[in-house]
Design a protein around this motif. Structure first.
Motif, PDB file in Angstrom:
ATOM      1  N   ASP A 110       0.851  -1.181   0.000  1.00 30.79           N
ATOM      2  CA  ASP A 110       0.000   0.000   0.000  1.00 30.79           C
ATOM      3  C   ASP A 110       0.898   1.246   0.000  1.00 30.79           C
ATOM      4  O   ASP A 110       1.664   1.459   0.942  1.00 30.79           O
ATOM      5  N   ASN A 112       0.296   4.142   0.503  1.00 31.57           N
ATOM      6  CA  ASN A 112      -0.051   5.112   1.557  1.00 31.57           C
ATOM      7  C   ASN A 112      -0.075   4.439   2.930  1.00 31.57           C
ATOM      8  O   ASN A 112      -0.799   4.869   3.827  1.00 31.57           O
ATOM      9  N   ALA A 113       0.731   3.409   3.076  1.00 26.69           N
ATOM     10  CA  ALA A 113       0.654   2.595   4.297  1.00 26.69           C
ATOM     11  C   ALA A 113       1.126   3.350   5.538  1.00 26.69           C
ATOM     12  O   ALA A 113       2.038   4.178   5.477  1.00 26.69           O
ATOM     13  N   ASP A 114       0.528   3.011   6.660  1.00 25.75           N
ATOM     14  CA  ASP A 114       1.043   3.466   7.955  1.00 25.75           C
ATOM     15  C   ASP A 114       2.282   2.671   8.348  1.00 25.75           C
ATOM     16  O   ASP A 114       3.152   3.156   9.054  1.00 25.75           O
ATOM     17  N   TRP A 115       2.298   1.399   7.933  1.00 19.64           N
ATOM     18  CA  TRP A 115       3.363   0.483   8.341  1.00 19.64           C
ATOM     19  C   TRP A 115       4.330   0.253   7.191  1.00 19.64           C
ATOM     20  O   TRP A 115       3.906  -0.132   6.102  1.00 19.64           O
ATOM     21  N   LEU A 150      -2.293  -7.656  10.523  1.00 20.98           N
ATOM     22  CA  LEU A 150      -1.899  -6.915   9.330  1.00 20.98           C
ATOM     23  C   LEU A 150      -1.723  -7.890   8.183  1.00 20.98           C
ATOM     24  O   LEU A 150      -1.523  -9.080   8.405  1.00 20.98           O
ATOM     25  N   ASP A 154      -2.156  -4.198   2.638  1.00 23.68           N
ATOM     26  CA  ASP A 154      -3.291  -3.548   3.295  1.00 23.68           C
ATOM     27  C   ASP A 154      -2.749  -2.687   4.446  1.00 23.68           C
ATOM     28  O   ASP A 154      -2.516  -3.190   5.546  1.00 23.68           O
ATOM     29  N   ASN A 155      -2.484  -1.443   4.154  1.00 23.06           N
ATOM     30  CA  ASN A 155      -1.881  -0.508   5.118  1.00 23.06           C
ATOM     31  C   ASN A 155      -0.458  -0.916   5.491  1.00 23.06           C
ATOM     32  O   ASN A 155       0.076  -0.472   6.506  1.00 23.06           O
ATOM     33  N   GLN A 263      -0.913   7.025  16.629  1.00 19.83           N
ATOM     34  CA  GLN A 263      -2.209   7.438  16.107  1.00 19.83           C
ATOM     35  C   GLN A 263      -2.927   8.359  17.100  1.00 19.83           C
ATOM     36  O   GLN A 263      -3.672   9.240  16.716  1.00 19.83           O
TER      37      GLN A 263
END
Ligand code: URA
Length: 270
Positions: A110, A112-115, A150, A154-155, A263
């Motif tokens: 992804d 734009n992933a956070d991880w 996760l 997917d993120n 977050q």
């Protein structure tokens, strides 16, 4: 606990060592599974930054900019968008690793992933398929991800320090890692993850620009150009050192807690 999750913890060699922390109402909170032996050197501090709005410029104290061929080359890479960067990596001949590769392994997931999970470099399976972590170590990484709810794509973004396979799966030479560094830097700049998880020594040495053991860096929040970074063992190492899977699980739980704090704005790097 669901059967699938139990299977994953078994696969990681962690079941039934782990128990779930329950909240005040007695609800199971699987993502906060805790180790029987909490990490003594875990450090949490109050809020300091939001990685989504931070500059990725290097901090002089933490990550000195390093020469990577010409400044022009680096500057050009730093202006690339995803399509340009992918094409540049696919055709790269800037270090000797290109000579023996079958496919470059850009990274996957992804955008734009956070991880962001960063490994070392492609092995034989990755070199054949052009995707990171698709061999045995990749299977374990997928299970590690699944254990914290996760999944790749997917993120989550997965990348490596070097994009071409070092012959015989040796560690990348410093010069090879240096030649590839602008690519990873640009990927990180484009993704802007909230949290980087460095998998193993090669990732740690290159992202933190310091020589230190994984053991000495675990359980603390570090920084790559202002982005919080936590470290854990490389899945390939874990396949050879099964008892350390328990430590990797503790690291994943620490990463989950760190992400939650990020977050909610209550985490700072040390
Ligand atoms: N090991 C890595 O560090 N990266 C991969 O992509 C595969 C194995």
């Amino acid at each position: 606990m669901s059967g699938r999750r139990e299977e994953m913890l078994k696969e990681m060699g962690l079941w039934p060592l782990w128990r779930l922390r329950r909240d005040a109402a007695g609800e199971a909170a699987p993502e906060t599974a805790v180790a029987p032996d909490p990490q003594p050197d875990t450090v949490r501090e109050p809020a300091r930054h939001d990685p989504r709005t931070m500059s990725l410029e290097p901090r002089a104290t933490n990550h000195e900019p390093r020469a990577t061929g010409t400044d022009d080359r680096r500057a050009r890479i730093m202006r690339m968008d995803w399509a340009e960067l992918k094409a540049r990596v696919a055709g790269c001949t800037d270090c000797p690793l290109h000579a023996k590769r079958n496919k470059t392994v850009f990274g996957v997931g992804d955008e734009n992933a956070d991880w962001l999970f960063v490994g070392e470099g492609p092995g034989a399976d990755e070199d054949a398929q052009g995707e990171p972590f698709v061999g045995q170590a990749g299977k374990l990484l997928d299970n590690m991800l699944a254990a914290i709810k996760l999944k790749r794509g997917d993120n989550v973004y997965i990348a490596n320090v070097v994009k071409c396979r070092p012959p015989g799966n040796r560690n990348p030479e410093p010069k090879e890692a240096l030649a590839c560094e602008p690519y990873l830097h640009r990927q990180i700049e484009l993704i802007r993850p909230r949290l980087i998880v460095a998998l193993g020594k090669v990732a740690v040495v290159n992202l933190l620009a310091r020589e230190a053991s994984i053991a000495s860096l675990r359980g603390r929040i570090h920084e790559y150009r202002g982005i919080p970074l936590v470290v854990t063992y490389h899945p390939a190492y874990l396949l050879r050192n099964l008892p350390d899977k328990a430590k990797a699980w503790a690291d994943l739980c620490f990463a989950v807690d760190t992400m939650r704090d990020l977050q909610s704005g209550t985490t700072a790097a040390t």
